[in-house]
Design a protein around this motif. Structure first.
Motif, mmCIF file in Angstrom:
data_model
loop_
_atom_site.group_PDB
_atom_site.id
_atom_site.type_symbol
_atom_site.label_atom_id
_atom_site.label_comp_id
_atom_site.label_asym_id
_atom_site.label_seq_id
_atom_site.Cartn_x
_atom_site.Cartn_y
_atom_site.Cartn_z
ATOM 1 N N PRO A 1 0.826 -1.204 0.000
ATOM 2 C CA PRO A 1 0.000 0.000 0.000
ATOM 3 C C PRO A 1 0.865 1.261 0.000
ATOM 4 C CG PRO A 1 -0.186 -1.165 2.103
ATOM 5 C CD PRO A 1 0.670 -2.004 1.211
ATOM 6 N N TRP A 2 0.362 2.303 -0.625
ATOM 7 C CA TRP A 2 1.059 3.583 -0.682
ATOM 8 C C TRP A 2 1.146 4.176 0.715
ATOM 9 C CZ3 TRP A 2 3.755 6.404 -4.116
ATOM 10 C CH2 TRP A 2 3.994 7.749 -3.806
ATOM 11 N N GLU A 3 2.347 4.637 1.077
ATOM 12 C CA GLU A 3 2.536 5.342 2.345
ATOM 13 C C GLU A 3 2.955 6.772 2.031
ATOM 14 O OE1 GLU A 3 5.063 3.460 5.205
ATOM 15 O OE2 GLU A 3 4.162 1.484 4.870
ATOM 16 N N ASN A 4 2.206 7.710 2.564
ATOM 17 C CA ASN A 4 2.540 9.122 2.336
ATOM 18 C C ASN A 4 3.875 9.463 2.970
ATOM 19 O OD1 ASN A 4 0.294 9.949 0.822
ATOM 20 N ND2 ASN A 4 -0.934 10.112 2.672
ATOM 21 N N ASP A 5 4.597 10.346 2.298
ATOM 22 C CA ASP A 5 5.913 10.779 2.721
ATOM 23 C C ASP A 5 6.140 12.113 2.005
ATOM 24 O OD1 ASP A 5 8.802 11.190 2.216
ATOM 25 O OD2 ASP A 5 9.073 9.238 3.121
ATOM 26 N N PRO A 6 6.708 13.100 2.660
ATOM 27 C CA PRO A 6 6.898 14.405 2.006
ATOM 28 C C PRO A 6 7.719 14.348 0.714
ATOM 29 C CG PRO A 6 7.410 14.556 4.351
ATOM 30 C CD PRO A 6 7.149 13.115 4.057
ATOM 31 N N PRO B 1 1.891 8.465 -6.589
ATOM 32 C CA PRO B 1 1.247 7.165 -6.380
ATOM 33 C C PRO B 1 0.614 6.618 -7.667
ATOM 34 C CG PRO B 1 -0.036 8.920 -5.366
ATOM 35 C CD PRO B 1 1.263 9.524 -5.824
ATOM 36 N N HIS B 2 0.242 7.505 -8.561
ATOM 37 C CA HIS B 2 -0.409 7.110 -9.819
ATOM 38 C C HIS B 2 0.581 6.621 -10.878
ATOM 39 C CE1 HIS B 2 0.907 11.239 -10.172
ATOM 40 N NE2 HIS B 2 0.861 11.112 -11.483
ATOM 41 N N LEU B 3 1.883 6.744 -10.636
ATOM 42 C CA LEU B 3 2.890 6.344 -11.629
ATOM 43 C C LEU B 3 3.613 5.047 -11.281
ATOM 44 C CD1 LEU B 3 4.651 9.739 -12.490
ATOM 45 C CD2 LEU B 3 2.971 8.477 -13.855
ATOM 46 N N ARG B 4 3.178 4.366 -10.258
ATOM 47 C CA ARG B 4 3.947 3.193 -9.814
ATOM 48 C C ARG B 4 4.041 2.113 -10.893
ATOM 49 N NH1 ARG B 4 3.304 1.580 -3.666
ATOM 50 N NH2 ARG B 4 1.225 0.943 -4.231
ATOM 51 N N LYS B 5 2.954 1.778 -11.543
ATOM 52 C CA LYS B 5 3.000 0.750 -12.594
ATOM 53 C C LYS B 5 3.846 1.220 -13.775
ATOM 54 C CE LYS B 5 0.154 -2.186 -15.518
ATOM 55 N NZ LYS B 5 -1.211 -2.554 -15.922
#
Length: 174
Positions: free
Chosen positions: A119-124, A129-133
């Motif tokens: 799962p995506w974890e927020n980090d500054p 997140p939409h570009l992972r694939k």
């Protein structure tokens, strides 16, 4: 000279690269090289630019070449210039030729590519997140063009680490 068993862990943001590097270094009783980009950007007070990315690439090379280990040891690198190259092309539509030259000559036993099944974890410092694939596929394409072995690391928690260990240990048989 880098050790004969140099493994680079690459993958999209928030896929456990650093966690995997730490776990593998502990398992093989060795060291790992952290991602310099994170260190640099955490200290930067303004948004990064092209020159910052080039500085990060140059420093990453310096960190890699300064490591001297026994030839039979393992070294794990948390990202390398493949990530830099893909990012430069994605954001700035240009990558200097010296990065390609470095990638062609840098010794890697194999790449471990972390899959985006966490799962995506927020980090500054995380932006996409939409570009992972998309980024995942770009890394595979680049590694295949270099003709370097790679393994996709999947799974949660200990299964992910075990997946990587099994692949690394299987290379001893080759």
């Amino acid at each position: 000279m880098l050790p004969i068993n140099t493994f680079v862990i690459v993958g999209p943001e928030s896929t456990g690269k650093t966690t995997l590097c730490k776990a593998l270094a502990k398992h093989y009783n060795t060291i790992w090289i952290p991602e310099y980009a994170r260190t640099y950007l955490e200290q930067k007070s303004k948004p990064y630019d092209y020159d910052d990315v080039i500085h990060i690439a140059q420093k990453q090379i310096t960190l890699e070449t300064e490591i001297l280990l026994d030839i039979n040891s393992y070294l794990f690198i948390d990202t390398d210039l493949i990530v830099t190259k893909i990012w430069l092309l994605h954001v700035y539509k240009y990558c200097p030729a010296w990065i390609d030259e470095y990638l062609k000559t840098a010794y890697r036993k194999a790449y471990l590519i972390t899959y985006f099944d966490l799962p995506w974890e927020n980090d500054p410092l995380r932006e996409n997140p939409h570009l992972r694939k998309y980024l995942f596929n770009q890394y595979i394409n680049e590694i295949e063009s270099l003709k370097i072995p790679y393994h996709i690391v999947k799974g949660l928690k200990n299964n992910r680490v075990q997946n990587a260990i099994e692949y690394i240990d299987s290379l001893k048989m080759l």
